[in-house]
Design an enzyme around this catalytic site. Sequence first.
Site, PDB file in Angstrom:
ATOM      1  N   ASP A 100       0.423  -1.622   0.257  1.00 49.55           N
ATOM      2  CA  ASP A 100      -0.114  -0.510   0.403  1.00 49.55           C
ATOM      3  C   ASP A 100       0.996   0.783   0.276  1.00 49.55           C
ATOM      4  OD1 ASP A 100       0.995  -0.213   2.413  1.00 49.55           O
ATOM      5  OD2 ASP A 100      -0.574   0.554   3.145  1.00 49.55           O
ATOM      6  N   GLU A 158      -0.284  -2.130   5.532  1.00 46.18           N
ATOM      7  CA  GLU A 158       0.691  -1.642   6.355  1.00 46.18           C
ATOM      8  C   GLU A 158       0.400  -0.253   6.975  1.00 46.18           C
ATOM      9  OE1 GLU A 158       3.875  -0.789   8.148  1.00 46.18           O
ATOM     10  OE2 GLU A 158       3.760   0.268   6.420  1.00 46.18           O
ATOM     11  N   GLU A 159       0.196   0.082   6.434  1.00 45.51           N
ATOM     12  CA  GLU A 159       0.188   1.562   6.787  1.00 45.51           C
ATOM     13  C   GLU A 159      -1.021   1.862   8.304  1.00 45.51           C
ATOM     14  OE1 GLU A 159       2.235   3.010   6.487  1.00 45.51           O
ATOM     15  OE2 GLU A 159       3.315   3.111   4.633  1.00 45.51           O
ATOM     16  N   HIS A 404       7.593   8.810   4.458  1.00 42.77           N
ATOM     17  CA  HIS A 404       6.151   9.658   4.616  1.00 42.77           C
ATOM     18  C   HIS A 404       6.774  11.129   4.441  1.00 42.77           C
ATOM     19  CE1 HIS A 404       4.529   6.963   7.276  1.00 42.77           C
ATOM     20  NE2 HIS A 404       4.986   5.518   6.268  1.00 42.77           N
TER      21      HIS A 404
END
Length: 434
Positions: A100, A158-159, A404
């Site tokens: 993702d 996963e996030e 990020h």
Amino acid sequence: MKHFILPLILCASSFAAAPRDALFQKSIEEMFPHLVEIRRDIHMHPELPNEEVRTSKLVADRLKELGFTDIKTGVAKHGVVALLKGAKDGPCVAVRADMDALPIKELRSVPYRSQNPGVMHACGHDVHVTCALGVADLLSKHRDQIKGSVKFLFQPAEEAMPATFKGDWGAKLMVAEGAMENPKPAAVFGLHTTAVVQPAGVTDDAVHFLKAGQIGYTPGIDNANSDRFHITIHGKMAHGSAPHKGVDAIAVAAEAIMALQMIKSRQTNTRQPLVISIGTISGGDRENIVAEKVELGGTVRTYDAAFRDGIIEQMERILKGITSAHGATYEMEYRKTYPSILNDRKLIEATLPAFKRIVGEQNVIELIPGMGGEDFSFFAQVVPGFYFRLGVANEEKGMTYGGHTPMYDCDEESLKTGVAVMAAAVCDFLDASK
């Protein structure tokens, strides 16, 4: 650094694995242009957690092209699990890659920039998927080198899940749906792209990069318990000219935010790592109205599970005291999302020789634990796990930004390293297993 393959270290294990390393190196060089093509395709079409429809199809289609016949799709919504059986009998080992992306607008002007506005592979999951597909390609070509089987776990979501999300997702849901069974692997490996690091034993304030062609690892605890919370503070609405007739939820929230920060600075053992961050705040209807409700969202990071439970109790006590003192009320939804990753020390010890053969001992770097969170931990709770860092920085190319962030990118030479070290780790593990 031009290439990831450096002269082999002359030791007993190197002599034993050298022919395979050379064979794999040749195949990796040949597949490299296609790896770049796959990575850029995924990067251009990022998908948010639990929305990885295109990426999942790309993975499944590629595995079918490679001749995989044991492929399960729709695991934990969009996950893909595939099994590759080697030419020799032996145990199973797993390789995990998350798929993702993040809700971030990409700012780099590159030909492969995101075509999905506001969504970006800012954490390197495009590289993770590409490396895993590269390992699948490599080992499917050389099944005679596999003493057992390799299970590939292409994971969605996963996030981190929001505190208000009901149910499980990502790795935890894959485990619940049987991804680690039939067959159950004896160990699981995962890699994560990293550009900026803090090497173990280094205490200066300089920025340190993990360059393409380098590998980082952390023995034992790798990162933090990653939790989410959502706080709602209820006051009483009044006209802004007569605040005494209401209960100002904004003022109460401001006091609560400052008090929560005091947990770290004044109420806990200074030797216990802790982060409490408020990431979102919303409330109020108009400038001249005392706010009736304020919502706060944030994260808590710890290493120790019992210590984490104590932090939750302290948060409840602070919120209860402050709201009660002002005639307000509160609700807190606290979600324990991802436990800390605990890298298996014996597995690390057995794997590092493979890393050092491939990239050279000087390019295998021990790192300090971080406060980030990662749900690879759920796989590593089932079987021994090793989660390591794949260097992707390149100062000459301007690839020096942390994950990020909207400028994050990866030196694509790292794809060679990722495939090579993961394949070597898997094959060495299976060779050593009885």
